[in-house]
Design a protein around this motif. Structure first.
Motif, mmCIF file in Angstrom:
data_model
loop_
_atom_site.group_PDB
_atom_site.id
_atom_site.type_symbol
_atom_site.label_atom_id
_atom_site.label_comp_id
_atom_site.label_asym_id
_atom_site.label_seq_id
_atom_site.Cartn_x
_atom_site.Cartn_y
_atom_site.Cartn_z
ATOM 1 N N MET A 1 11.933 -0.025 -0.799
ATOM 2 C CA MET A 1 13.364 0.221 -0.876
ATOM 3 C C MET A 1 13.931 -0.232 -2.222
ATOM 4 S SD MET A 1 14.481 -0.829 3.021
ATOM 5 C CE MET A 1 16.228 -0.750 2.652
ATOM 6 N N GLU A 2 13.374 -1.313 -2.758
ATOM 7 C CA GLU A 2 13.820 -1.791 -4.069
ATOM 8 C C GLU A 2 13.325 -0.889 -5.195
ATOM 9 O OE1 GLU A 2 12.210 -5.690 -4.070
ATOM 10 O OE2 GLU A 2 13.696 -6.506 -2.666
ATOM 11 N N GLU A 3 12.072 -0.439 -5.077
ATOM 12 C CA GLU A 3 11.463 0.334 -6.153
ATOM 13 C C GLU A 3 11.779 1.824 -6.069
ATOM 14 O OE1 GLU A 3 7.047 0.701 -8.267
ATOM 15 O OE2 GLU A 3 7.549 -0.977 -6.953
ATOM 16 N N MET A 4 11.929 2.333 -4.848
ATOM 17 C CA MET A 4 12.172 3.761 -4.642
ATOM 18 C C MET A 4 13.296 3.947 -3.628
ATOM 19 S SD MET A 4 8.204 4.985 -4.283
ATOM 20 C CE MET A 4 6.997 4.663 -5.569
ATOM 21 N N PRO A 5 14.507 3.558 -3.948
ATOM 22 C CA PRO A 5 15.589 3.561 -2.959
ATOM 23 C C PRO A 5 15.951 4.936 -2.421
ATOM 24 C CG PRO A 5 16.446 3.155 -5.159
ATOM 25 C CD PRO A 5 14.962 3.074 -5.263
ATOM 26 N N LYS B 1 5.669 13.241 -1.893
ATOM 27 C CA LYS B 1 6.202 13.682 -0.605
ATOM 28 C C LYS B 1 6.367 12.526 0.381
ATOM 29 C CE LYS B 1 4.404 18.421 -0.804
ATOM 30 N NZ LYS B 1 3.541 19.429 -0.121
ATOM 31 N N ILE B 2 5.907 11.346 0.015
ATOM 32 C CA ILE B 2 5.945 10.219 0.945
ATOM 33 C C ILE B 2 7.349 9.613 0.988
ATOM 34 C CG2 ILE B 2 5.177 7.827 1.288
ATOM 35 C CD1 ILE B 2 2.396 8.685 0.505
ATOM 36 N N PHE B 3 7.879 9.487 2.205
ATOM 37 C CA PHE B 3 9.138 8.800 2.489
ATOM 38 C C PHE B 3 8.854 7.714 3.531
ATOM 39 C CE2 PHE B 3 11.028 12.002 0.084
ATOM 40 C CZ PHE B 3 12.415 11.893 0.042
ATOM 41 N N ALA B 4 9.794 6.789 3.687
ATOM 42 C CA ALA B 4 9.625 5.733 4.682
ATOM 43 C C ALA B 4 10.956 5.416 5.342
ATOM 44 C CB ALA B 4 9.042 4.483 4.041
ATOM 45 N N VAL B 5 10.885 5.067 6.628
ATOM 46 C CA VAL B 5 12.080 4.776 7.425
ATOM 47 C C VAL B 5 11.802 3.541 8.272
ATOM 48 C CG1 VAL B 5 13.569 5.612 9.288
ATOM 49 C CG2 VAL B 5 12.735 7.211 7.541
ATOM 50 N N THR C 1 0.823 -1.212 0.000
ATOM 51 C CA THR C 1 0.000 0.000 0.000
ATOM 52 C C THR C 1 0.853 1.258 0.000
ATOM 53 O OG1 THR C 1 -1.807 -1.150 1.131
ATOM 54 C CG2 THR C 1 -1.808 1.259 1.244
ATOM 55 N N ILE C 2 1.977 1.234 0.723
ATOM 56 C CA ILE C 2 2.790 2.452 0.768
ATOM 57 C C ILE C 2 3.380 2.768 -0.608
ATOM 58 C CG2 ILE C 2 4.983 1.380 1.464
ATOM 59 C CD1 ILE C 2 5.383 3.826 3.320
ATOM 60 N N ILE C 3 3.631 1.745 -1.406
ATOM 61 C CA ILE C 3 4.102 2.000 -2.771
ATOM 62 C C ILE C 3 2.992 2.645 -3.601
ATOM 63 C CG2 ILE C 3 4.871 0.916 -4.913
ATOM 64 C CD1 ILE C 3 6.343 -1.138 -3.241
#
Length: 641
Positions: free
Chosen positions: A363-367, A345-349, A335-337
């Motif tokens: 991480m693979e798609e949007m490193p 503006k969406i980032f993830a940690v 869902t986050i993808i």
């Protein structure tokens, strides 16, 4: 299935028995210990690769040191299976991580050989230093204390804090750095590169070997030897490459790196280090999964694979004839993808949990927009806060049990500044086999007391998607907690269109006549099953999915409390200070006197078992909720299923 240990392993019921084995047969013993771990874990499940990687190290430690008088402190404890088997728990090992069986981690109440209870990373050096200081104060100068910590755990700030103190504490603490390049997922960050630099420096290692060989030729215990050791150790600081300076700069003598699978070398080295005073660090190179080729090749997959065929390597999975619900973590990961593609503006940690959180897909798609920061929960929270100050929408993902370690940062850096960080709390509630160090019991209670917080819990996959969608909207300008459990949801067809959820608004799932069930999160499914069950007794409960522990849906609460004399609240958090407590506070504030019962995790430490077993033990599975309904409605116990 009976699993028989090899003959040497059969003879060892304590470290004293191990010491009776001739040195030349220790390699054979290690092979039998490694095979026994493979045999048991393949049939009964558990953590796998980590313990295989430290078989020789574990054997050497118990061969050289006098445990439990000498204290061995394991970090995290994934790797402590060999330790448990050597210290008298071999025949109980088949119960590992099973209900009422052995804990999957070292546990003080389980054995005198478990010097410190663990489960979270990076605690070993602090705990061991405390023990070493106490030994010194009590005049127990002969007592040795060893901390065994992995390179993944070394990334956490707590490990550095402990080393900073250890360097000036003047104790005989030994830190063993078990360097295998991986935690659960591959290690990240500058420390990984630093250790690689040490490991691969030919000049450095040759010089260290030369000095080590020189020390080995000196007579032990006299003043000349100690003086020569000191001079050689001091001179090496100026001769080796700069990579060696980190530990030495902290006034901790560095030794190594050495082969962690060479049992003879390990024993000789540990014996030599016993005679060198002061804080020391021994750098040991190991291979996670050593001795099982598939685990060596794919260490993340084989960290805790479940049961498997040890010959073919087939990992057993349940087979179903119909589509099954996904894991909540995978719903989050996919869902986050979707959301990130719509909102740049969406980032993830995540702190070292890309696989467990399923953030690995992003991480693979949007490193450039998704980061694994290592075992650094505090940093993950404040990094997210920093990103949020720049107008980014950050999903900071942690397991509930690990979010405890970032509590100050949530208060100080996120909530006080009212930054709209989305805190995705995975493994909320009772997680099962990992037990009390990993249960997500407390997050509702410890978040609920913080101002400026939104606290939500989805009942199913569709609700999780809706809450994630709502949390990233520009109109949401507060920290937003979304908590969900470990494991599968309830919707095989889960990719529903996302829609905004009004913040602080629940939903009435069913009207009723006799009693109202107020549920929060996934246990609402247990409540729905219980409602179907008690229908046979002529009981007609209403059911409210409250969605939010903060802010509460006051309109729904007024409706339920006005209409129904009897109320049951259900949550997968602690009953002290949780959602049920919030309802009680609302009742007190508005003068309600309803008969209410709070179901959830009781005010005690819940041990390990399957989630199903633990939900039943704690009384908030479908049967427990039905039981509570019948009791409140004065239906005889004999009617209960």
């Amino acid at each position: 299935m009976t699993i028989t240990p090899g003959p040497l392993l059969q003879s060892v019921n304590s470290p004293e028995d191990l010491k009776k084995i001739p040195r030349e047969k220790l390699h054979e013993f290690c092979e039998q210990l490694r095979q026994y771990i493979i045999d048991v874990v393949s049939v009964h499940g558990g953590h796998f690769a980590a313990s295989l990687g430290v078989v020789e190290l574990t054997t050497a430690l118990h061969y050289v040191y006098n445990a439990p008088y000498d204290q061995l402190v394991w970090d995290v404890g994934h790797q402590a299976y060999g330790h448990k088997i050597i210290t008298g728990r071999r025949d109980q090992f088949v119960t590992n991580r099973k209900y009422n069986g052995l804990s999957g981690f070292p546990k003080r109440s389980e054995s005198e050989y478990d010097a410190f209870g663990v489960g979270h990373s990076s605690t070993s050096i602090s705990a061991a230093l405390g023990m070493a200081i106490a030994a010194k104060y009590k005049g127990e100068e002969d007592r040795k204390v060893v901390a065994i910590i992995g390179d993944g755990s070394m990334t956490a700030g707590m490990a550095f804090e402990a080393m900073n103190h250890a360097g000036v504490a003047n104790t005989n603490l030994l830190i063993i750095l078990n360097d295998n390049g991986i935690g659960i997922d591959p290690n990240v960050g500058a420390l990984k590169e630093y250790l690689t630099d040490i490991t691969t420096s030919r000049t450095y290692n040759k010089l260290k070997d030369d000095i080590w060989n020189a020390l080995g030729k000196l007579p032990v215990g006299n003043k000349f030897t100690r003086s020569m050791m000191h001079k050689l150790a001091e001179s090496v600081k100026g001769l080796v490459n700069s990579s060696s300076n980190l530990f030495e700069a902290l006034k901790i003598r560095y030794f190594g790196p050495i082969d962690g699978h060479n049992i003879t070398k390990l024993i000789d080295t540990l014996n030599d280090l016993k005679d060198i005073p002061g804080p020391k660090l021994l750098h040991v190179i190991t291979t996670k999964g050593k001795g099982y080729a598939l685990a060596e090749k794919d260490q993340t997959k084989w960290h805790a694979p479940g049961t498997f065929d040890k010959v073919t390597g087939e990992i057993y999975k349940k087979k179903f004839d119909t589509p099954q619900p996904p894991k909540y973590q995978d719903v989050f990961g996919k869902t986050i993808i979707e959301l990130a593609k719509q909102n740049d503006k969406i980032f993830a940690v995540t702190p070292a949990m890309p696989s467990g959180s399923s953030l690995k897909y992003m991480m693979e798609e949007m490193p450039d927009r998704a980061f694994d920061v290592g075992i650094c929960e505090q940093h993950a929270a404040t990094l997210s806060a920093g990103l949020a100050t720049q107008g980014l929408r950050v999903f900071c993902h942690m397991y509930s049990t690990f979010m405890q370690r970032a509590y100050d940062q949530v208060v100080h850096d996120i909530a006080i500044q009212k930054l709209p960080v989305v805190l995705c709390i995975d493994r909320a509630g009772l997680v099962g086999d990992d037990g009390p160090t990993h249960h997500g019991c407390y997050d509702i209670a410890y978040f609920r007391c913080i101002p400026n917080m939104i606290i939500s819990a989805p009942m199913n996959e569709s609700e999780l998607r809706n809450l994630m969608y709502t949390a990233q909207l520009e109109s949401t300008q507060m920290p937003f907690v979304i908590r969900y459990p470990r494991g599968e949801g309830v919707m095989p067809q889960w990719q529903t269109p996302m829609q905004e959820v009004p913040i602080g608004k629940g939903r009435k799932l069913k009207d009723g006549r006799d009693i109202a069930i107020l549920s929060l999160g996934h246990p609402g499914n247990f409540a729905a099953a219980a409602i179907r069950d008690v229908k046979q007794d002529g009981i007609d409960p209403a059911h409210y999915d409250m969605r939010f522990a903060k802010p509460l849906d006051e309109e729904l609460l007024h409706e339920a409390l006005s209409k129904y004399e009897k109320i049951i609240t259900v949550e997968d958090g602690t009953v002290v200070g949780g959602f049920g407590s919030a309802v009680l506070e609302f009742m007190a504030a508005h003068g309600y006197k309803n008969d209410i019962r709070i179901l959830g995790i009781p005010d005690r430490i819940v041990e390990h078992g399957t989630p199903k077993e633990l939900h039943h033990e704690c009384g908030y599975d479908a049967a427990g909720i039905a039981d509570a309904i019948r009791q409140m409605m004065d239906v005889k116990v004999s009617l209960m299923s």
